[in-house]
Design a protein around this motif. Structure first.
Motif, PDB file in Angstrom:
ATOM      1  N   GLN A 165       7.341   2.290  -4.879  1.00  0.00           N
ATOM      2  CA  GLN A 165       5.999   2.506  -4.325  1.00  0.00           C
ATOM      3  C   GLN A 165       5.085   3.213  -5.329  1.00  0.00           C
TER       4      GLN A 165
ATOM      5  N   TRP B 205       0.765   1.782   7.909  1.00  0.00           N
ATOM      6  CA  TRP B 205       0.775   2.013   6.442  1.00  0.00           C
ATOM      7  C   TRP B 205       1.839   1.137   5.770  1.00  0.00           C
TER       8      TRP B 205
ATOM      9  N   HIS C 279      15.682   6.745   6.789  1.00  0.00           N
ATOM     10  CA  HIS C 279      14.632   7.594   7.372  1.00  0.00           C
ATOM     11  C   HIS C 279      15.003   7.897   8.812  1.00  0.00           C
TER      12      HIS C 279
HETATM   13  N1  GUN Z   1      10.088   4.648   7.014  1.00  0.00           N
HETATM   14  C1  GUN Z   1      10.517   3.420   6.715  1.00  0.00           C
HETATM   15  N2  GUN Z   1      10.119   3.040   5.487  1.00  0.00           N
HETATM   16  C2  GUN Z   1       9.430   4.069   4.995  1.00  0.00           C
HETATM   17  C3  GUN Z   1       8.764   4.304   3.740  1.00  0.00           C
HETATM   18  O1  GUN Z   1       8.729   3.455   2.853  1.00  0.00           O
HETATM   19  N3  GUN Z   1       8.154   5.504   3.601  1.00  0.00           N
HETATM   20  C4  GUN Z   1       8.181   6.462   4.570  1.00  0.00           C
HETATM   21  N4  GUN Z   1       7.574   7.624   4.347  1.00  0.00           N
HETATM   22  N5  GUN Z   1       8.784   6.270   5.739  1.00  0.00           N
HETATM   23  C5  GUN Z   1       9.398   5.098   5.950  1.00  0.00           C
END
Ligand code: GUN
Ligand code: FE
Length: 454
Positions: free
Chosen positions: A86, A101, A238
């Motif tokens: 990213q 997002w 996550h």
């Molecule tokens: N939850 C699932 N994918 C992501 C990610 O790419 N970034 C963040 N902050 N949370 C997530």
């Protein structure tokens, strides 16, 4: 300063600052630390007889680095959660909450890594940036693309950084241009893990990486859990980052007691598991995480930037859960763990203002430990890195508060603790003079220049 190389024996003389399980900050002035084959062989106070000490350990006088006044040595930073893929979005696109997002900015940029040339160029940039910022160990998310993820491993290896690297798994609730079929996703993961093991990197390890419960079905997660446990692999995912996400997980897995229970059912919770965020975990969920000895990656910049919430780190510590720091690029906009230290303090101060005087927020010593030993513990690496214990590998940063361009002003009556505190709040990459990983000096030019791997 001489340039120590791997397999060389060398020593550093000066002030050492690190943490232990018992004490968040230890300062050792007038000490000498010896390194052989990348490992710390001694750390002790020195007197007039420094030469004898060096002779005892076969260290030549010309292999000694003398730190200058006010310089000090700290353990390298551990970034427990960073999406290398990213990085092109780092510092932009923060106008949406997590779920939108992901669809608007994140999946489109990650999909671009199917192009190996783009992957090579981008991964080289992010690796050199985070090393400059003192990250000696990182826990990376790559993308769903196996070959591009292997390329990331090559780049990290060549740069000399210590890392666990994950090929991302996604087989549901994801755009058609960025997901895999369940079987394909698992098979590619097996290929990825085998290939990383075959390449016999010294410091790079594979990581099982189901993105999060929304983007993986239970079948896939169970297979991944089984693979991780049978091969003692690292796991990252996550958890409980936003309220909307928690609601969706409950809907997707109605038979599970909680978000944590989804991962528990899948067998994904081990002592090698890193759970990013964990803001909305219940007391019961924290109990499960403690029982499994998994760790939490606190990503305060991301939590504020995409407005996910405030993690009560002190509460996690009271529940005896390991917590390290993560940049979470690009939900977080800063690639620096120094920024994560400060933002962790601001978050903790905000909670303290909400809760009143009975709540003691994190201080600079707490976040310093989280950035080093705490992160090592979250990655289950605290037996090899995290502080300057004899026998551990030498991952360290030479800090110069008075470096060219530094925004720190040191006053004569500032104590060593004052200077460390100023460094935590005001320091940046200009204050990091040298970056050592396993005794190798990564600040040597060849390590941080963009890499040409065909
Ligand atoms: N939850 C699932 N994918 C992501 C990610 O790419 N970034 C963040 N902050 N949370 C997530
Ligand atoms: Fe993340």
């Amino acid at each position: 300063m001489p340039e120590p190389r791997l397999n060389q024996r060398f020593a550093i003389v000066g002030t050492f600052v690190h943490s232990s399980n018992e004490q968040s900050l230890l300062t050792l002035q007038d000490h000498c630390l010896g390194v052989a084959n990348g490992k710390i062989i001694f750390l002790q106070k020195w007197d007039e007889d420094l030469l004898t000490l060096l002779q005892e350990h076969n260290i030549l006088p010309e292999s000694v680095i003398y730190l200058k006044e006010r310089q000090f040595l700290i353990p390298g930073f551990v970034d427990t959660h960073i999406h290398a893929s990213q990085y092109p979005n780092c510092g932009k696109g923060l106008d949406e909450g997590l779920l939108s997002w992901l669809h608007k900015y994140t999946f489109p940029v990650e999909a671009k890594f199917a192009d190996l040339e783009f992957a090579t160029e981008t991964y080289s940039k992010v690796i050199s940036r985070v090393i400059k910022n003192g990250t000696t160990t990182a826990c990376y998310y790559a993308t769903i693309d196996t070959d591009a993820t292997l390329r990331l491993c090559d780049i990290v290896d060549k740069a000399g950084q210590r890392a666990v690297v994950g090929k991302v798994n996604m087989d549901q609730n994801s755009p058609d241009f960025y997901k895999e079929e369940t079987t394909q996703s698992f098979q590619n993961t097996i290929r990825y893990v085998n290939e990383v093991i075959n390449r016999e990197y010294q410091l790079v390890k594979p990581c099982i990486t189901p993105r999060f419960a929304i983007s993986c079905c239970m079948d896939l997660m169970k297979q991944l859990g089984q693979l991780a446990r049978s091969h003692h692999l690292h796991v990252q995912t996550h958890i409980c980052e936003t309220r909307d996400e928690c609601t969706m997980v409950q809907k997707l897995y109605p038979e599970s007691k909680s978000y944590t229970d989804v991962y528990e059912q899948a067998g994904l919770l081990t002592k090698k598991t890193v759970l990013a965020h964990g803001i909305y975990l219940s007391k019961e969920e924290r109990e499960t995480i403690k029982k499994r000895r998994s760790g939490i990656s606190h990503c305060p910049n991301s939590n504020l930037s995409i407005r996910s919430g405030l993690l009560d780190v002190k509460g996690c510590f009271e529940d005896d859960i390991a917590v390290g720091l993560g940049t979470d690029i690009s939900g977080g906009y800063s690639p620096s763990i120094m920024d994560a230290m400060r933002t962790a303090i601001s978050t903790s101060n905000t909670i303290a203002m909400q809760r009143g005087p009975s709540y003691t927020p994190l201080d600079y010593k707490d976040v310093f430990r989280m950035a080093t030993l705490g992160g090592a513990r979250v990655l289950d690496m605290d037996d090899i890195i995290g502080n300057f214990e004899v026998g551990k590998e030498f991952d360290a940063l030479v800090i110069d508060p008075k470096a060219a361009g530094s925004v720190i002003d040191v006053f004569e009556n500032d104590s060593i603790e004052d200077v460390i505190q100023k460094f935590v709040f005001l320091g940046d990459d200009r204050n990091i003079l040298k970056v050592f990983v396993a005794g190798r000096d990564l600040s040597e030019k060849s390590c941080v220049e963009p890499l040409n791997i065909s």
